[in-house]
Scaffold this motif. Structure first.
Motif: not given
Ligand SMILES: Cc1cc2nc3c(=O)[nH]c(=O)nc-3n(C[C@H](O)[C@H](O)[C@H](O)COP(=O)(O)O)c2cc1C
Length: 472
Positions: A13-15, A130-132, A241-243, A289-291, A308-313
């Motif tokens: 996921g874009g962060m 790219i995420n916006l 689909v984000e929870g 979201g927690g996936a 899945i889309q994953v961010g935190t890990l």
């Molecule tokens: C540090 C951080 C920054 C994030 N910034 C964005 C963002 O700028 N735009 C966005 O659409 N989602 C953002 N997200 C959400 C992630 O893209 C992703 O959907 C989400 O982290 C997935 O769930 P998870 O954190 O449980 O893995 C961010 C997540 C984290 C952890």
């Protein structure tokens, strides 16, 4: 003949801001999945990296390939400091974005997005996205065109209803002008404002079409997916689909707002996305979201998702943009189960709930930051009594916000995410009193259980996350 391109199982996921920068997105794409850079505030990130001497020369290497003559030279002349800034020198700022900005200001945003995509795609053939945020409206058109000039493969957009973005991508692929509706508070009935971007104004006349990236809106209700699939002004290629357990911003709960004892919004059954309806749309979708576990990936596939889309890990892996000291500090606390992830309904000026990480040494005991608005990405536009469009942010100095017609209640608890998110990645502004802007770390609820994944490790790479998720 159409070529069938395999869709990724895992989307990183874009962060923002620049937590998922080119290094992370590139590592994920090389590992065979979809790496996504965050496009938010990249213009400020670029000029700060240049002022810090562009360590490694990556910015300058990519800038050389920007197709519009003279732009890179001009930006270097203004911002590049070969030996880096003096330690006591604040960063030079760029003008805050507005409905209409100068050609040079647009080009800086295009260049910054170009650079990040160029670097993320360098040396391999994997796709990059790219995420916006739809809510950060004003720079989005220039960001998209800049990213497309570098051949971005996917555009992912949440935090709003990006109904007009498919048409923008179609127009930009042919270097045509794109115009979208601009949200301005206080417009009279029947009145409208627009944001517009014309590639020809930047001399893009050679006519070679650009690749039209796939477009994946990020949604948290199947009804929004249905609306976008049917009523967007062009092709939507799938959905994330984000929870509400996801890091970053979350959609607010549906219905009457309710809060738990910690002041967090309470989500209920109505907030669960109807996956049967998602399947009925017939478009690919990814669960976020927690996936981030192999089990959740299997569940997602069984429910008809593409992955899945994953961010935190990914946010804590070696390639992520978090400041290394902060990353280490949070990880050490998380490994001992000593972090709390709070869903703060007030912190973000956008009004959306925002996940904030708390841990013993998070600096929250510092004196409150003196309010100052000098980056302005989260400013909203409003119509003044004299008919002019102006801008305000509920995290700016309270007296300014109220003078601009905002309410005192709106300012309560708001944090300057613009400055904090730049501090998170080691680019904090230095203030006249010698203080640096404080960080504010966001992560998903999964951070609280990251020790299971860490299994004693103190660091890991993006490829380790992918291997773990795919059960390799
Ligand atoms: C540090 C951080 C920054 C994030 N910034 C964005 C963002 O700028 N735009 C966005 O659409 N989602 C953002 N997200 C959400 C992630 O893209 C992703 O959907 C989400 O982290 C997935 O769930 P998870 O954190 O449980 O893995 C961010 C997540 C984290 C952890």
């Amino acid at each position: 003949m159409t070529t069938v391109v395999a869709l990724p199982r895992i989307i990183q996921g874009g962060m923002g801001v620049a937590v998922s920068d080119w290094k992370l997105a590139r590592a994920v794409s090389i590992a065979g999945q979809l790496g996504v850079i965050s496009g938010t505030a990249l213009d400020t990130v670029l000029v700060r990296r240049l002022q810090d001497g562009d360590v490694g020369g990556h910015m300058r290497r990519a800038m050389m390939h920007f197709p519009i003559a003279g732009v890179a030279d001009e930006v270097l002349k203004r911002y590049f400091e070969p030996g880096g800034r003096n330690a006591d020198q604040p960063y030079k700022l760029i003008p805050m974005y507005k409905q209409r900005v100068s050609v040079a200001r647009q080009q800086l945003t295009m260049l910054a997005n170009f650079v990040e995509i160029y670097l993320a795609k360098e040396g391999h053939t994997g796709p990059v996205g790219i995420n916006l945020l739809a809510k950060v409206e004003m720079p989005n058109l220039a960001s998209l065109y800049g990213a497309m000039l570098a051949g971005v493969d996917y555009v992912l957009m949440g935090a709003g209803i990006p109904r007009e973005i498919p048409g923008v991508l179609d127009a930009f692929a042919e270097h045509r002008t794109a115009t979208i509706r601009f949200d301005v508070v206080g417009l009279a009935a029947g009145e409208s404002e627009v944001l517009s971007f014309d590639p020809l104004e930047h001399g893009m006349t050679d006519g070679t079409p650009l690749t039209r990236p796939r477009f994946l809106p990020i949604i948290s209700a199947s009804s929004l997916a249905t609306t976008l699939a049917r009523k967007a002004n062009g092709r939507v290629d799938g959905f994330v689909v984000e929870g509400p357990t996801a890091g970053g911003h979350n959609a607010p709960p549906r219905g009457e707002p309710r809060f738990n004892d910690s002041g967090e919004p309470v989500y209920g059954e109505r907030d669960e996305v109807d996956l049967a309806k998602m399947r009925d749309l017939g478009l690919p979708f990814w669960i976020a979201g927690g996936a981030g576990t192999p089990e959740r990936l299997r569940d997602a596939l069984a429910a008809g998702a593409t992955g899945i889309q994953v961010g935190t890990l990914f946010a804590y892996c070696e390639e992520s943009g978090f400041d290394p000291e902060l990353k280490r500090d949070v990880m050490q606390h998380a490994a001992r189960n000593e972090v709390i992830v709070l869903t703060d309904p007030r912190a973000s000026p956008t009004g959306y709930p925002f996940k904030v990480v708390q841990w013993a040494t998070d600096g929250n005991d510092r004196p409150a930051r003196e309010r100052k608005c000098d980056l302005g990405y989260l400013r909203a536009a409003y119509k003044r009594p004299d008919g002019r469009v102006d801008y305000r942010c509920p995290a700016e100095p309270v007296k300014d916000y109220v003078r601009k017609g905002g309410t005192l209640a709106e300012t309560e608890g708001r944090k300057c995410l613009c400055n904090a998110l730049l501090a998170n990645i080691g680019l904090p502004q230095l203030r006249a009193n010698g203080e640096t802007e404080p960080a504010l770390i966001t992560s998903g609820d999964d951070l609280e259980t990251i020790s299971t994944f860490l299994a004693g490790r103190t660091s890991y790479a993006a490829a380790d996350v992918i291997g773990y998720l795919l059960g390799e």
